[in-house]
Design a protein around this motif. Structure first.
Motif, PDB file in Angstrom:
ATOM      1  N   LEU A  12       3.031   7.485  -8.772  1.00  0.00           N
ATOM      2  CA  LEU A  12       3.507   6.637  -7.692  1.00  0.00           C
ATOM      3  C   LEU A  12       2.959   5.240  -7.860  1.00  0.00           C
ATOM      4  O   LEU A  12       1.886   5.040  -8.422  1.00  0.00           O
ATOM      5  N   THR A  13       3.658   4.245  -7.367  1.00  0.00           N
ATOM      6  CA  THR A  13       3.052   2.936  -7.225  1.00  0.00           C
ATOM      7  C   THR A  13       2.346   2.924  -5.885  1.00  0.00           C
ATOM      8  O   THR A  13       2.624   3.730  -5.007  1.00  0.00           O
ATOM      9  N   ILE A  14       1.397   2.028  -5.739  1.00  0.00           N
ATOM     10  CA  ILE A  14       0.684   1.932  -4.470  1.00  0.00           C
ATOM     11  C   ILE A  14       1.656   1.689  -3.328  1.00  0.00           C
ATOM     12  O   ILE A  14       1.577   2.275  -2.272  1.00  0.00           O
ATOM     13  N   GLY A  15       2.633   0.820  -3.571  1.00  0.00           N
ATOM     14  CA  GLY A  15       3.618   0.539  -2.533  1.00  0.00           C
ATOM     15  C   GLY A  15       4.362   1.779  -2.113  1.00  0.00           C
ATOM     16  O   GLY A  15       4.560   2.046  -0.925  1.00  0.00           O
ATOM     17  N   ALA A  16       4.773   2.598  -3.081  1.00  0.00           N
ATOM     18  CA  ALA A  16       5.486   3.837  -2.762  1.00  0.00           C
ATOM     19  C   ALA A  16       4.601   4.793  -1.997  1.00  0.00           C
ATOM     20  O   ALA A  16       5.034   5.470  -1.070  1.00  0.00           O
ATOM     21  N   ALA A  17       3.321   4.844  -2.370  1.00  0.00           N
ATOM     22  CA  ALA A  17       2.393   5.738  -1.675  1.00  0.00           C
ATOM     23  C   ALA A  17       2.251   5.339  -0.218  1.00  0.00           C
ATOM     24  O   ALA A  17       2.175   6.177   0.679  1.00  0.00           O
ATOM     25  N   ILE A  18       2.206   4.038   0.036  1.00  0.00           N
ATOM     26  CA  ILE A  18       2.087   3.562   1.407  1.00  0.00           C
ATOM     27  C   ILE A  18       3.328   3.919   2.207  1.00  0.00           C
ATOM     28  O   ILE A  18       3.246   4.329   3.354  1.00  0.00           O
ATOM     29  N   VAL A  19       4.511   3.796   1.585  1.00  0.00           N
ATOM     30  CA  VAL A  19       5.758   4.153   2.260  1.00  0.00           C
ATOM     31  C   VAL A  19       5.762   5.626   2.632  1.00  0.00           C
ATOM     32  O   VAL A  19       6.083   6.014   3.750  1.00  0.00           O
ATOM     33  N   VAL A  20       5.367   6.480   1.668  1.00  0.00           N
ATOM     34  CA  VAL A  20       5.309   7.920   1.937  1.00  0.00           C
ATOM     35  C   VAL A  20       4.358   8.206   3.086  1.00  0.00           C
ATOM     36  O   VAL A  20       4.646   8.975   3.997  1.00  0.00           O
ATOM     37  N   ALA A  21       3.173   7.565   3.066  1.00  0.00           N
ATOM     38  CA  ALA A  21       2.184   7.778   4.116  1.00  0.00           C
ATOM     39  C   ALA A  21       2.718   7.340   5.471  1.00  0.00           C
ATOM     40  O   ALA A  21       2.471   7.974   6.490  1.00  0.00           O
ATOM     41  N   LYS A  67      -9.247  -2.021  -4.966  1.00  0.00           N
ATOM     42  CA  LYS A  67      -7.856  -1.608  -4.763  1.00  0.00           C
ATOM     43  C   LYS A  67      -7.735  -0.686  -3.548  1.00  0.00           C
ATOM     44  O   LYS A  67      -6.853  -0.866  -2.706  1.00  0.00           O
ATOM     45  N   TYR A  68      -8.625   0.309  -3.476  1.00  0.00           N
ATOM     46  CA  TYR A  68      -8.462   1.331  -2.447  1.00  0.00           C
ATOM     47  C   TYR A  68      -8.849   0.830  -1.060  1.00  0.00           C
ATOM     48  O   TYR A  68      -8.244   1.230  -0.058  1.00  0.00           O
ATOM     49  N   ASN A  69      -9.851  -0.033  -0.981  1.00  0.00           N
ATOM     50  CA  ASN A  69     -10.271  -0.525   0.328  1.00  0.00           C
ATOM     51  C   ASN A  69      -9.126  -1.184   1.092  1.00  0.00           C
ATOM     52  O   ASN A  69      -9.088  -1.159   2.320  1.00  0.00           O
ATOM     53  N   ALA A  70      -8.179  -1.738   0.358  1.00  0.00           N
ATOM     54  CA  ALA A  70      -7.058  -2.429   1.000  1.00  0.00           C
ATOM     55  C   ALA A  70      -6.098  -1.469   1.693  1.00  0.00           C
ATOM     56  O   ALA A  70      -5.351  -1.879   2.590  1.00  0.00           O
ATOM     57  N   ILE A  71      -6.118  -0.187   1.298  1.00  0.00           N
ATOM     58  CA  ILE A  71      -5.149   0.763   1.870  1.00  0.00           C
ATOM     59  C   ILE A  71      -5.805   2.017   2.439  1.00  0.00           C
ATOM     60  O   ILE A  71      -5.112   2.939   2.849  1.00  0.00           O
ATOM     61  N   VAL A  76     -12.358   2.616   6.262  1.00  0.00           N
ATOM     62  CA  VAL A  76     -13.701   2.452   5.702  1.00  0.00           C
ATOM     63  C   VAL A  76     -13.662   1.512   4.495  1.00  0.00           C
ATOM     64  O   VAL A  76     -12.718   1.536   3.708  1.00  0.00           O
ATOM     65  N   LYS A  77     -14.705   0.728   4.349  1.00  0.00           N
ATOM     66  CA  LYS A  77     -14.888  -0.075   3.149  1.00  0.00           C
ATOM     67  C   LYS A  77     -15.940   0.616   2.280  1.00  0.00           C
ATOM     68  O   LYS A  77     -17.090   0.769   2.691  1.00  0.00           O
ATOM     69  N   PHE A  78     -15.535   1.057   1.097  1.00  0.00           N
ATOM     70  CA  PHE A  78     -16.489   1.676   0.186  1.00  0.00           C
ATOM     71  C   PHE A  78     -17.218   0.603  -0.608  1.00  0.00           C
ATOM     72  O   PHE A  78     -16.669  -0.455  -0.913  1.00  0.00           O
ATOM     73  N   TRP A 306      -2.763  -1.058 -13.375  1.00  0.00           N
ATOM     74  CA  TRP A 306      -4.199  -1.270 -13.252  1.00  0.00           C
ATOM     75  C   TRP A 306      -4.858  -1.439 -14.616  1.00  0.00           C
ATOM     76  O   TRP A 306      -5.788  -2.212 -14.770  1.00  0.00           O
ATOM     77  N   GLY A 307      -4.371  -0.671 -15.604  1.00  0.00           N
ATOM     78  CA  GLY A 307      -4.928  -0.810 -16.938  1.00  0.00           C
ATOM     79  C   GLY A 307      -4.827  -2.232 -17.442  1.00  0.00           C
ATOM     80  O   GLY A 307      -5.775  -2.781 -18.014  1.00  0.00           O
TER      81      GLY A 307
END
Length: 422
Positions: A12-21, A67-71, A76-78, A306-307
């Motif tokens: 998934l792209t991050i954008g797609a993951a957010i849509v699914v969520a 990357k993850y803290n934004a979504i 929580v901020k790790f 990301w790579g």
């Protein structure tokens, strides 16, 4: 089993993951812990021969956290705090004490199962002595099967695939390679290397009893600087393939010696894509060096994106994908429980199923806390086409030749887990 098929359909792209969520947003989707910070203690080598691997992974943690803290659905901020354990169990226990003294309750480690075995015991004892201050141990790379079998712990969660899982996939591929008749087992002399040799023999005997094991060798971990004498022995044995669980400098220097020594057999590895080995191979070994792993370059979608970003920032490769899966699971568990308390988070992680940004559906198996996930076999070849990601600026890459879904890569567990309050 699906073979010669790109795993892009799972990514998934991050954008797609957010849509699914957003479509399936549960009640806790309002980021219940907005503004809180959770520190993660990362305990692995930052110096010595394995230091380059550790430095890559610490940078990978910083990158993935950004990357993850934004979504993060929990809000929580790790934040990662690095501790150099010098690949030493003793130093690791000192780092664990330092982390807990600082109030850090999430422990991460992965480089070296000898270290992992020491940490799992120490975490168990710490939690027994300190009710209300429990810590969780998140394992990103230590693959000794005992960690989720005889030594399994409720407080330990492994996100890499263990040695038996990877060997099951590797030997499933090898059994159909008709040019393999003689195999040499070459591994580091500690629990991981010993287990690789053990399960290679068992699996090959079951799947290809005609294959002859013509040599078996264990060498000191992170101490050998010249592998030429070993390569001479491998050549003399007549082996047309080598199985090795070596990693870091022990694999990079091994393949360098093989190239310089003119060994033309195949290598079946766990860690070809890890720091130093791509450079040691260079343009040599095309079509002859294989890796089994839960992720690889050229997976498509967010992972490839990301790579490229990681390489631009650090001039290095992002290869420890377990990092992001850890963040995904922690974020979901904290959002679900509306808590950062490790006791509540551990209960939510126990049996958690989720759709990862890469690799599709994964599950933290309840019986032993071993992540169930697809595995991929890749081969070293010239970068290009759909396998265009260039490892360590060599012009070469790891291209998928086989994919093994969760049900194929999964192996049984003997874990008799002791649960809190039981």
């Amino acid at each position: 089993m699906n073979t010669r098929q790109s795993p892009r359909r799972h990514v998934l792209t991050i954008g797609a993951a957010i849509v699914v969520a957003a479509v399936t947003a549960p009640a806790w989707a309002a980021k219940p812990l907005e503004g809180q910070t959770v520190k993660l203690a990362w305990i692995d080598p930052l110096s010595g021969l394995m230091g380059p691997v550790g430095n890559n992974q610490l940078n990978s943690w910083k990158f993935a956290i950004d990357k993850y803290n934004a979504i993060n659905p929990a809000g929580v901020k790790f934040e990662v705090v690095g501790f150099d354990n010098k690949l030493s169990p003793t130093e690791s226990l000192n780092a664990l004490k330092s982390a807990t003294d600082q109030g850090i309750r999430y422990i991460i480690q992965g480089n070296g199962s000898s270290v992992a075995l020491a940490l799992i015991d120490a975490v168990n004892k710490y939690n027994e002595r300190n009710p209300g201050k429990e810590v969780i141990y998140l394992n990103e790379a230590a693959v000794d099967p005992d960690l989720t079998n005889s030594k399994c712990s409720y407080w330990h969660f492994r996100y890499d695939a263990d040695t038996t899982m990877k060997m099951e996939a590797m030997t499933t591929f090898m059994k159909d390679q008709k040019d393999i008749h003689k195999v040499y087992l070459f591994n580091q002399n500690y629990s991981h290397g010993q287990q690789v040799a053990k399960y290679a023999k068992e699996d090959l005997k079951r799947k290809r009893p005609d294959i002859e094991i013509v040599g078996e060798e264990l060498h000191p971990l992170a101490q050998v600087r010249d592998f030429a004498p070993y390569i001479a022995k491998i050549k003399a044995s007549g082996a047309d393939a080598v199985i090795t669980g070596n990693w870091g400098s022990d694999l990079a220097l091994l393949v360098k010696a093989a190239v310089e020594g003119g060994y033309n057999g195949k290598f079946f590895t766990y860690y070809t894509g890890v720091t130093g080995t791509p450079t040691a191979l260079g343009t040599n070994g095309a079509g002859k060096v294989y890796q089994v792993a839960y992720a690889a370059a050229n997976m498509g979608g967010t992972y490839d994106q990301w790579g490229l970003e990681f390489k631009k920032k650090y001039n290095d490769d992002f290869y420890t994908g377990a990092i992001y899966r850890m963040l995904e699971s922690l974020g979901q568990a904290m959002a679900q429980t509306k808590s950062t308390d490790p006791v509540k988070v551990a209960a939510a992680l126990d049996g958690l199923k989720w759709k990862s940004v890469f690799g599709g559906d994964v599950e933290m198996r309840k019986s032993d806390h071993q992540l169930q996930q697809p595995l991929y076999l890749t081969v070293w070849q010239k970068a290009g086409g759909k396998f265009s990601y260039d490892l360590e600026n060599t012009g070469m890459t790891l291209a998928e030749v086989a994919e093994y879904p969760n049900y194929v890569s999964s192996t049984p567990t003997s874990c008799q887990m002791k649960r809190p309050g039981a």
